[in-house]
Design a protein around this motif. Structure first.
Motif, PDB file in Angstrom:
ATOM      1  N   THR A 505       0.832  -1.214   0.000  1.00  0.00           N
ATOM      2  CA  THR A 505       0.000   0.000   0.000  1.00  0.00           C
ATOM      3  C   THR A 505       0.859   1.252   0.000  1.00  0.00           C
ATOM      4  OG1 THR A 505      -1.719  -1.198   1.214  1.00  0.00           O
ATOM      5  CG2 THR A 505      -1.851   1.203   1.190  1.00  0.00           C
ATOM      6  N   LYS A 506       1.885   1.266   0.860  1.00  0.00           N
ATOM      7  CA  LYS A 506       2.784   2.418   0.906  1.00  0.00           C
ATOM      8  C   LYS A 506       3.524   2.593  -0.420  1.00  0.00           C
ATOM      9  CE  LYS A 506       5.334   5.751   2.482  1.00  0.00           C
ATOM     10  NZ  LYS A 506       4.784   7.118   2.654  1.00  0.00           N
ATOM     11  N   LEU A 507       3.981   1.494  -1.012  1.00  0.00           N
ATOM     12  CA  LEU A 507       4.703   1.577  -2.277  1.00  0.00           C
ATOM     13  C   LEU A 507       3.791   2.115  -3.397  1.00  0.00           C
ATOM     14  CD1 LEU A 507       7.313   1.060  -3.811  1.00  0.00           C
ATOM     15  CD2 LEU A 507       6.540  -1.283  -4.226  1.00  0.00           C
ATOM     16  N   ASP A 508       2.529   1.691  -3.428  1.00  0.00           N
ATOM     17  CA  ASP A 508       1.592   2.198  -4.435  1.00  0.00           C
ATOM     18  C   ASP A 508       1.372   3.696  -4.278  1.00  0.00           C
ATOM     19  OD1 ASP A 508       1.329  -0.237  -5.603  1.00  0.00           O
ATOM     20  OD2 ASP A 508      -0.554  -0.768  -4.600  1.00  0.00           O
ATOM     21  N   GLU A 509       1.205   4.164  -3.055  1.00  0.00           N
ATOM     22  CA  GLU A 509       0.996   5.595  -2.830  1.00  0.00           C
ATOM     23  C   GLU A 509       2.223   6.407  -3.262  1.00  0.00           C
ATOM     24  OE1 GLU A 509       0.106   5.915   1.278  1.00  0.00           O
ATOM     25  OE2 GLU A 509      -1.906   5.032   1.112  1.00  0.00           O
ATOM     26  N   PHE A 510       3.403   5.904  -2.937  1.00  0.00           N
ATOM     27  CA  PHE A 510       4.631   6.608  -3.290  1.00  0.00           C
ATOM     28  C   PHE A 510       4.812   6.693  -4.812  1.00  0.00           C
ATOM     29  CE2 PHE A 510       9.162   6.630  -4.279  1.00  0.00           C
ATOM     30  CZ  PHE A 510       9.610   7.718  -3.536  1.00  0.00           C
ATOM     31  N   LEU A 511       4.594   5.565  -5.520  1.00  0.00           N
ATOM     32  CA  LEU A 511       4.784   5.550  -6.973  1.00  0.00           C
ATOM     33  C   LEU A 511       3.706   6.350  -7.694  1.00  0.00           C
ATOM     34  CD1 LEU A 511       5.922   1.856  -7.585  1.00  0.00           C
ATOM     35  CD2 LEU A 511       7.321   3.921  -7.406  1.00  0.00           C
ATOM     36  N   ALA A 512       2.491   6.358  -7.157  1.00  0.00           N
ATOM     37  CA  ALA A 512       1.424   7.164  -7.776  1.00  0.00           C
ATOM     38  C   ALA A 512       1.770   8.641  -7.721  1.00  0.00           C
ATOM     39  CB  ALA A 512       0.096   6.889  -7.072  1.00  0.00           C
ATOM     40  N   GLU A 513       2.290   9.094  -6.573  1.00  0.00           N
ATOM     41  CA  GLU A 513       2.688  10.496  -6.457  1.00  0.00           C
ATOM     42  C   GLU A 513       3.891  10.801  -7.365  1.00  0.00           C
ATOM     43  OE1 GLU A 513       2.275  14.342  -5.173  1.00  0.00           O
ATOM     44  OE2 GLU A 513       0.965  12.615  -4.735  1.00  0.00           O
ATOM     45  N   LYS A 514       4.784   9.858  -7.482  1.00  0.00           N
ATOM     46  CA  LYS A 514       5.954  10.052  -8.328  1.00  0.00           C
ATOM     47  C   LYS A 514       5.569  10.083  -9.806  1.00  0.00           C
ATOM     48  CE  LYS A 514      10.704   8.382  -8.753  1.00  0.00           C
ATOM     49  NZ  LYS A 514      11.661   7.336  -8.371  1.00  0.00           N
ATOM     50  N   ARG A 515       4.590   9.278 -10.188  1.00  0.00           N
ATOM     51  CA  ARG A 515       4.122   9.284 -11.585  1.00  0.00           C
ATOM     52  C   ARG A 515       3.440  10.595 -11.937  1.00  0.00           C
ATOM     53  NH1 ARG A 515       1.433   4.165 -14.405  1.00  0.00           N
ATOM     54  NH2 ARG A 515       3.660   3.693 -14.462  1.00  0.00           N
ATOM     55  N   LYS A 516       2.745  11.205 -10.977  1.00  0.00           N
ATOM     56  CA  LYS A 516       2.105  12.503 -11.239  1.00  0.00           C
ATOM     57  C   LYS A 516       3.159  13.555 -11.579  1.00  0.00           C
ATOM     58  CE  LYS A 516      -2.064  11.932  -8.423  1.00  0.00           C
ATOM     59  NZ  LYS A 516      -2.812  12.448  -7.239  1.00  0.00           N
ATOM     60  N   ARG A 517       4.327  13.457 -10.954  1.00  0.00           N
ATOM     61  CA  ARG A 517       5.402  14.402 -11.239  1.00  0.00           C
ATOM     62  C   ARG A 517       6.138  14.072 -12.530  1.00  0.00           C
ATOM     63  NH1 ARG A 517       6.762  13.208  -5.710  1.00  0.00           N
ATOM     64  NH2 ARG A 517       8.667  12.194  -6.487  1.00  0.00           N
ATOM     65  N   GLY A 518       5.858  12.900 -13.110  1.00  0.00           N
ATOM     66  CA  GLY A 518       6.520  12.488 -14.340  1.00  0.00           C
ATOM     67  C   GLY A 518       7.872  11.878 -14.121  1.00  0.00           C
ATOM     68  N   ASP A 519       8.157  11.372 -12.900  1.00  0.00           N
ATOM     69  CA  ASP A 519       9.469  10.801 -12.589  1.00  0.00           C
ATOM     70  C   ASP A 519       9.505   9.285 -12.688  1.00  0.00           C
ATOM     71  OD1 ASP A 519      10.260  13.356 -12.079  1.00  0.00           O
ATOM     72  OD2 ASP A 519       9.932  13.236  -9.919  1.00  0.00           O
ATOM     73  N   PHE A 520       8.340   8.645 -12.940  1.00  0.00           N
ATOM     74  CA  PHE A 520       8.318   7.176 -12.968  1.00  0.00           C
ATOM     75  C   PHE A 520       7.299   6.748 -14.016  1.00  0.00           C
ATOM     76  CE2 PHE A 520       7.599   2.857 -11.400  1.00  0.00           C
ATOM     77  CZ  PHE A 520       8.903   2.472 -11.096  1.00  0.00           C
ATOM     78  N   GLU A 521       7.769   6.105 -15.094  1.00  0.00           N
ATOM     79  CA  GLU A 521       6.886   5.722 -16.204  1.00  0.00           C
ATOM     80  C   GLU A 521       6.743   4.213 -16.344  1.00  0.00           C
ATOM     81  OE1 GLU A 521       5.210   7.853 -17.848  1.00  0.00           O
ATOM     82  OE2 GLU A 521       6.168   9.668 -17.093  1.00  0.00           O
ATOM     83  N   ILE A 522       7.307   3.455 -15.454  1.00  0.00           N
ATOM     84  CA  ILE A 522       7.285   1.999 -15.579  1.00  0.00           C
ATOM     85  C   ILE A 522       6.011   1.458 -14.943  1.00  0.00           C
ATOM     86  CG2 ILE A 522       8.547  -0.127 -15.030  1.00  0.00           C
ATOM     87  CD1 ILE A 522      11.078   1.574 -14.884  1.00  0.00           C
ATOM     88  N   ALA A 523       5.468   0.404 -15.568  1.00  0.00           N
ATOM     89  CA  ALA A 523       4.252  -0.217 -15.017  1.00  0.00           C
ATOM     90  C   ALA A 523       4.565  -0.880 -13.691  1.00  0.00           C
ATOM     91  CB  ALA A 523       3.700  -1.254 -16.000  1.00  0.00           C
ATOM     92  N   TYR A 524       3.740  -0.581 -12.687  1.00  0.00           N
ATOM     93  CA  TYR A 524       3.947  -1.176 -11.363  1.00  0.00           C
ATOM     94  C   TYR A 524       2.664  -1.811 -10.858  1.00  0.00           C
ATOM     95  CZ  TYR A 524       1.696   3.115  -9.724  1.00  0.00           C
ATOM     96  OH  TYR A 524       0.817   4.123  -9.510  1.00  0.00           O
TER      97      TYR A 524
END
Length: 524
Positions: A505-524
């Motif tokens: 759950t924590k990892l999903d929240e962190f990556l979702a916020e990072k994707r909004k900034r455009g810093d993570f484009e890999i499927a998770y």
């Protein structure tokens, strides 16, 4: 009631009865419309197909008949579909939607005139008061314009022509199948006999014509081919035969005829060797009598050749430009495809979770795969016995199924640090041990402040997790870091699921916020 008139048309009379609420006294009987006697007026009868003064399409079409107007007036409250079926049953035309409302307002006396209402001769009605009183003719001195109702005569004339004219005057046109079937006491035997005789005569003439055509074809085939060709084609000078279809001689016959004539003339010195068989010059058409070339014709020919050469060069240059353009577009598409494939290959690689080498973290290469896939925790010594003491691979694959109902997502857990910047972009989480030396080999150019032991930038780019036993204290450095602290109970294994859920759950929240900034484009 509207003012009664001794000279009223069928539409005016129908309006008077409708305004006085006496429409039930107007009846449609077979081929006539009867107006029953009322106060001050005797019985009046019109032909049901009598034309009224109201024309269709607001005055642009033909006049409506009396039976059509009467049927509309008596069934104005019916649904449109039922009204259409009713007109078909009675064998009369229907009033269109455009004319329905203005005609109803006029017949109700709401307006004195409408667009479709036009002048018509007033019909003189005989009003004796008896049951057989009929409308006989238009008023004297008025010329009918085709809108007057057709009278019904009660006297049978002795002259057959007058009798036939009277019958034709009251006859009805059968416009459809329904009106024909509703015609009373009507047989079609005579019509069937006439039609049968006409069809039989037509078939006889057609068969005779076919037989004559076949006999002519047979005679043409039996004739001698040479005679047939001689009759079909005329000759020119005894050799060149004219084709009857095109009206011209064949090229071969013309050439043979010319050569024979040239041979004959050559023997007697009259041959012209500078012309072709068609009369044109063998050389330049512009040659004069003495064989000299006309300068003007030569200049025109040179200009024409130069123009054609320029056009040819222009077309070749255009073709080359088009070919180069297509080659550039092809190369561009190829490069874009190659770039897109590289990006897809890059972004379709699994995310990476970094572990600490050795046993400083309670989640390590011995038990990480089992915990991250199924949520079951085992001490590394127990896990080592389960694999019979074999050393596990430092890089392993984890199939995540938690919160992934469609298909599992592949993750990579490893103790080895990535070697390229692209691989570092795939790192999404790190399992910390609480020791600063763990981040000694991390690239300092990607994580600012790492050389000064400032881990704020590191844990803003990577999601940090610190796994510990609930009975052990948390180190002071870990308390200052921006990491998720997850406790594992040593004895109660049913609490492992809580830790398992907290991690994903924590990892999903962190990556979702990072994707909004455009810093993570890999499927998770």
């Amino acid at each position: 009631m509207a003012t009664k008139s001794k000279r009223a048309g069928p539409l005016d009379l129908l309006r008077e009865y409708n305004c006085e609420k006496l429409l039930d006294r107007v009846t449609l009987k077979e081929h006539k419309v009867e107006f029953e006697p009322v106060e001050g007026r005797g019985k009046t009868t019109f032909d049901r197909k009598a034309k009224t003064a109201y024309r269709a399409r607001k005055g642009k079409g033909d006049p409506y008949t009396l039976d059509a107007v009467l049927l509309l007036l008596k069934n104005k409250d019916r649904p449109w579909k039922e009204y259409i079926e009713l007109t078909s049953q009675y064998g009369c035309a229907f009033i269109s939607r455009v004319d329905k409302k203005p005609l109803e307002e006029f017949l109700a006396g709401k307006v004195d005139t409408v667009d479709g209402l036009q002048g018509a001769p007033v019909v003189a009605a005989v009003e004796i008061g008896g049951e057989d009183d009929l409308v006989l003719a238009p008023a004297a001195g008025e010329a009918g314009d085709g809108l007057a109702p057709k009278p019904i005569s009660v006297e049978i004339p002795s002259d057959p022509a007058a009798l036939l004219a009277g019958v034709r005057g009251v006859e009805r046109n059968m416009v459809d199948h329904t009106s024909v079937m509703m015609c009373p006491v009507q047989t079609f035997d005579g019509y069937a006999k006439v039609a049968s005789a006409a069809i039989a005569e037509f078939r006889k003439v057609d068969e005779r014509r076919k037989k004559e055509a076949k006999s002519k074809d047979r005679q043409g085939k039996d004739a001698n081919p040479k005679e047939r060709r001689s009759s079909e084609a005329a000759t020119v000078s005894g050799r060149a035969k004219i084709n009857p279809k095109t009206g011209q001689a064949s090229t071969r016959d013309v050439r043979m005829q010319f050569e024979e004539e040239q041979y004959r003339k050559n023997r007697y010195g009259d041959a012209k060797l500078d012309i072709s068989e068609y009369g044109g010059g063998l050389g330049s058409a512009a040659a004069g009598e003495e064989g000299q070339i006309d300068p003007q014709a030569e200049a025109e020919l040179a200009a024409r050749n130069e123009l054609e050469e320029r056009r040819r060069l222009k077309m070749e240059a255009r073709a080359k430009d088009i070919e180069k353009k297509r080659a550039r577009e092809k190369e561009k598409k190829k490069a874009e495809h190659k770039k897109r494939r590289a990006e897809e290959k890059r972004y379709h690689k699994p995310p990476i979770v970094l572990m600490s080498p050795g046993f400083s973290c309670i989640i390590n290469k011995y038990n990480a795969k089992l915990f991250l896939e199924k949520g079951e925790f085992q001490h590394w010594e127990v896990a080592s016995e389960r694999i019979r003491g074999n050393r596990p691979n430092p890089t392993q694959s984890v199939n995540r199924v938690f919160n992934r109902s469609t298909a599992p997502v592949k993750y990579k857990i490893t103790e080895e640090l990535p070697k390229s910047p692209d691989d570092w972009k795939r790192v999404c989480a790190v399992l910390v041990t609480g020791k600063k030396w763990q981040f000694k080999q991390f690239p300092k150019d990607q994580f600012k402040g790492l050389a000064e032991s400032n881990f704020s930038n590191l844990f803003s780019k990577l999601c940090g997790f610190y796994f510990h036993y609930t009975s052990d204290p948390v180190p002071k450095d870990v308390q200052q870091w921006n990491v998720k602290r997850i406790g594992i109970d040593k004895n109660n294994r049913h609490k492992d699921t809580i830790a398992f859920r907290d991690f994903w759950t924590k990892l999903d929240e962190f990556l979702a916020e990072k994707r909004k900034r455009g810093d993570f484009e890999i499927a998770y």
